[in-house]
Design an enzyme around this catalytic site. Structure first.
Site, short mmCIF file in Angstrom:
data_model
loop_
_atom_site.label_atom_id
_atom_site.label_comp_id
_atom_site.label_asym_id
_atom_site.label_seq_id
_atom_site.Cartn_x
_atom_site.Cartn_y
_atom_site.Cartn_z
N ASP A 253 -14.99 1.20 -0.90
CA ASP A 253 -15.31 0.92 0.50
C ASP A 253 -16.81 0.93 0.66
O ASP A 253 -17.47 1.92 0.34
CB ASP A 253 -14.66 1.97 1.40
CG ASP A 253 -14.72 1.62 2.87
OD1 ASP A 253 -15.84 1.32 3.36
OD2 ASP A 253 -13.68 1.65 3.54
N HIS B 40 -0.51 4.16 -0.15
CA HIS B 40 -1.30 5.01 0.75
C HIS B 40 -1.37 6.46 0.30
O HIS B 40 -1.62 7.37 1.10
CB HIS B 40 -0.73 4.92 2.17
CG HIS B 40 -1.75 5.05 3.26
ND1 HIS B 40 -1.94 6.19 4.00
CD2 HIS B 40 -2.66 4.17 3.73
CE1 HIS B 40 -2.90 6.02 4.88
NE2 HIS B 40 -3.37 4.79 4.73
N ASP C 230 0.84 -1.20 0.00
CA ASP C 230 0.00 0.00 0.00
C ASP C 230 0.88 1.25 0.00
O ASP C 230 1.57 1.52 0.97
CB ASP C 230 -0.90 -0.03 1.23
CG ASP C 230 -1.97 1.07 1.21
OD1 ASP C 230 -1.98 1.88 0.27
OD2 ASP C 230 -2.80 1.09 2.14
N GLU D 83 -10.37 3.42 -2.47
CA GLU D 83 -10.93 3.72 -1.16
C GLU D 83 -11.37 5.17 -1.03
O GLU D 83 -12.21 5.49 -0.18
CB GLU D 83 -9.94 3.37 -0.05
CG GLU D 83 -8.70 4.26 -0.02
CD GLU D 83 -7.62 3.68 0.86
OE1 GLU D 83 -7.44 4.20 1.99
OE2 GLU D 83 -6.96 2.72 0.43
N GLU E 277 -1.25 -0.75 -4.03
CA GLU E 277 -2.48 -0.01 -3.75
C GLU E 277 -2.22 1.49 -3.67
O GLU E 277 -1.19 1.92 -3.15
CB GLU E 277 -3.06 -0.50 -2.41
CG GLU E 277 -4.31 0.20 -1.95
CD GLU E 277 -4.90 -0.43 -0.71
OE1 GLU E 277 -5.52 0.31 0.08
OE2 GLU E 277 -4.75 -1.66 -0.52
N HIS F 204 -12.24 -2.36 0.04
CA HIS F 204 -11.51 -1.73 1.14
C HIS F 204 -12.35 -1.87 2.40
O HIS F 204 -13.55 -1.62 2.38
CB HIS F 204 -11.29 -0.25 0.79
CG HIS F 204 -10.57 0.55 1.82
ND1 HIS F 204 -11.21 1.40 2.69
CD2 HIS F 204 -9.25 0.66 2.09
CE1 HIS F 204 -10.32 2.00 3.45
NE2 HIS F 204 -9.12 1.57 3.11
#
Length: 381
Positions: free
Chosen positions: A257, A185, A183, A235, A209, A284
């Site tokens: 999500d 992020h 990730d 997400e 990700e 997510h």
């Protein structure tokens, strides 16, 4: 049947639940929250409740249309998350009313188990080996970790090496038969992502990700072509329309999500859109038990489902855990790193209402950290 009462509950570590009650005593639960912005979502739920009270809970699609489009100003994470939790609760009511799990109402199951991955942090490279070993011993066949901590806009050789070391360590511990997700992020600039992806290819991550923030969608085609690593994101996207550009750019895995992207109703549509592009769905879900239960209902009926995130043991969970708010943990018992299908009605989870009400008395005001570079400027967390 009419909706007679709607309540919200702030529950540590950083979650919020909504309880929707009907005049016939059937109760549905949802999980509407934006992590770090729970209070505005709570206010949005209260506004939407003005419309829902007195309505027939069975008209889920009509309610979804009105809640998302009935206001002149639309969209955004707060409104979409409020809608998401209410949508989950309405599906929970429908399933309970008919005595079937939600996945049966969505067309029935296409699989009997849901593969899940465990979080292993990754902010500190030296802890990766021990954390992954523990998850393998717990039976998981896949893990996810942060690919880096704070990263300079143009990374130093040391920062690049630290990212590679995480991935190399993960592959060494996992061997050839298990998987890991990395990730970024949103911490990695487009220039750094183009640099890192080819270097990571030999470690064969299952996916990278959020290779860049959604602000930089124009960079996705170059990043897709930079390596053979499948890219994943979603997400921080909230409608199926926002996923169209990533799919057209070649993103391989969508990660909406269920508590942000309009609930079960929109999640299943995003999954269908992904299928048209040959992409996979990996929802997510670093959240609580209702969100995870809602994800599972969609996953059981989605042909192009890949793998499920879940928050048991995640580093964010300080002060409470996912299982603290369920009366029966059995639906969340892992079998070889997978969760099994059940015929429990609705979302398939029995919320411990007393525990939720007690948690709301404590409440929370969780906020994500604010990071800064060495020169004092803001840095992505």
């Amino acid at each position: 049947m009419k909706i007679s009462r709607i309540e919200t509950f702030l529950a540590p570590p950083r979650w919020m639940f909504v309880r929707v009650e009907t005049d016939e005593g059937v109760v549905g639960w949802g999980e509407p929250v934006v992590e770090g912005r729970a209070e505005p979502v709570r206010a949005a739920v209260e506004v939407l409740a003005e419309y829902l009270l007195g309505q027939d809970p069975a008209r889920i699609e009509d309610h979804w249309q009105v809640m998302t489009k009935g206001g002149f100003y639309r969209g955004g994470p707060v409104l979409s998350s409020a809608v998401a939790g209410l949508d989950q609760a309405l599906w929970d009511i429908k399933g309970k009313r008919h005595g079937v799990p939600v996945h049966q109402l969505l067309g029935g199951p296409v699989r009997e188990r849901i593969r899940a991955y465990a979080w292993v942090g990754g902010d500190e490279p030296q802890a990766v080996r021990e954390a992954i070993t523990a998850q393998i011993e717990a039976g998981f066949t896949a893990v996810k970790m942060n690919g880096c901590g704070r990263m300079s806009p143009v990374a130093t050789r040391s920062e690049v090496r630290a990212c590679l070391l995480r991935a190399e360590t993960a592959r060494e511990v996992l061997g050839e038969e298990r998987d890991f997700g990395l990730d970024f992020h949103g911490r990695v600039s487009p220039a750094n992502a183009r640099r890192l992806l080819p270097l990571l290819a030999d470690t064969a991550p299952m996916f990278v990700e959020e290779p860049v923030l959604g602000d930089y969608m124009q960079a996705l085609p170059d990043l897709v072509n930079a390596s053979n690593i499948p890219l994943a994101l979603g997400e921080r996207l909230y409608t199926r329309r926002e996923f169209l550009a990533p799919l057209q750019s070649g993103v391989a895995i969508l990660q909406p999500d269920v508590s942000h992207a309009g609930g079960i109703s929109e999640l299943r549509r995003i999954g269908a859109l992904a299928e048209a592009y040959g992409a996979q769905l990996a929802p997510h879900c670093p959240l609580g038990p209702v969100a995870l239960a809602a994800c599972l209902q969609v996953a059981f009926t989605t042909p192009n489902f890949l793998i499920q995130e879940q928050s048991i043991g995640i580093h964010y969970n300080r002060g409470a855990e996912l299982l603290d708010y369920v009366a029966d943990p059995e639906p969340f018992r892992f079998h070889g790193g997978s969760l099994l299908r059940t015929e429990r009605p609705g979302l398939g989870v029995e919320v411990d209402e007393a525990a939720v009400r007690a948690a709301d008395e404590r409440g929370h005001a969780w906020r994500n950290p604010v990071w800064r570079d060495e020169d004092g400027a803001f840095a992505e967390w």
